[in-house]
Scaffold this motif. Structure first.
Motif: not given
Length: 318
Positions: A41, A44-45, A73
């Motif tokens: 999380l 990738n965010c 995600l």
């Protein structure tokens, strides 16, 4: 929740066991699962945020990378919350429609991710073999069309899977020996001839991941041929270094994919836990490692992240 058998051919609920034989260790096993999910999380965010906010990263390679990060995600969030609820609360019950939806999303997005990795290989091929035409060939409009086409490919080709599974009778048991709703795990529960269903799944696996891998290998053969034709040997390493991160992603994703595929279809003589553990590693590792690989090895992304956090003076690892 205790596992239970059903005699109805169309159960409304399935029971996910987690990892059979290792139920006593589920609490400990949940630690790396939860850690991998959090890293996925965050990584990738962060990657998506950096690519969105940095204009110099609005290039084809990074746009395809952002598509890959978004798919990672969704894959993680589709499976991990339910897996953790099994490990932590012994809550393995899942409605049949939810189970089929989870299976469809995981398999269609996995096929889509394979396409994104192929698109990144195509970008590297154009950048190295046809550098003067790179910006003309891979415009933002073309990149968007490729991305949409790959999403539609995965969505359409995998669309029959839920319907094929829903029409099968499950007159023996509704207990799935797995941590999530996986296609072959559901097929094995059916008390009917599944030859057509298995054949279709195998064909789709070849038409997506199989052909993608062949085209990726072909792209890198052409890239290597172009690089080694360069008159200066000093130019070989800089040209190849631009492919380093992508090659690492290919190695991680396809190695785990092939191992998982083979163990599920041909691993009947193995310990029953092994295919499930391999499938979970395949589910967990790529979404967690992809942003780390690109964040560490790609100079532009690394510099952009350092700029966001006002960090300076890190060595160049490209």
């Amino acid at each position: 929740m205790a596992a239970s058998n059903r005699t109805t051919p169309h159960p409304s609920t399935f029971i996910l066991l987690g990892i059979p034989g290792l139920e006593a260790a589920h609490g400990w096993i949940s630690i790396p699962f939860c850690s991998a999910y959090i890293l996925s999380l965050l990584g990738n965010c962060l990657l998506l945020a950096v690519i969105k906010t940095e204009p110099r990263l609005h290039e084809p390679m990074y746009l395809f990378l952002s598509m890959l990060a978004l798919a990672d995600l969704i894959i993680s969030s589709t499976a991990l919350p339910k897996i953790l609820s099994i490990f932590w609360f012994k809550d393995g019950a899942i409605r049949m429609d939810a189970c089929l939806l989870q299976m469809y999303l995981l398999h269609s997005l996995t096929a889509t991710e394979s396409g994104f990795i192929l698109a990144m290989a195509f970008d590297r091929y154009i950048a190295i073999c046809k550098p003067l035409r790179h910006s003309a060939i891979l415009t933002h409009r073309t990149v968007a069309k490729i991305g949409l086409g790959l999403v539609l490919r995965g969505a359409v080709l995998l669309a029959p899977h839920p319907f094929l599974l829903k029409r099968l009778p499950y007159c023996g048991t509704n207990v799935i020996s797995h941590t999530y709703c996986e296609f072959m795990a559901l097929v094995k529960l059916a008390c009917a001839d599944t030859t057509v269903t298995r054949a279709y799944s195998l064909a789709i696996a070849f038409l997506t991941g199989g052909i993608d891998f062949i085209l990726i290998v072909l792209s890198y053969i052409l890239i290597l041929r172009t690089v080694f034709k360069l008159p200066s040997k000093e130019a070989h390493l800089p040209a190849l270094s631009t492919c380093g991160s992508h090659l690492c992603v290919i190695l991680v994703s396809y190695t785990l994919a092939f191992i998982s595929f083979l163990t599920h279809r041909f691993g009947s003589s193995m310990a029953p836990q092994l295919p499930i553990i391999v499938a979970n590693i395949y589910l967990l590792v790529p979404p967690m490692t992809n942003p780390i690989i690109y964040g560490v090895r790609t100079k532009k992304i690394r510099e952009s992240i350092f700029r966001v956090f006002s960090i300076r003076g890190f060595p160049d690892l490209s």
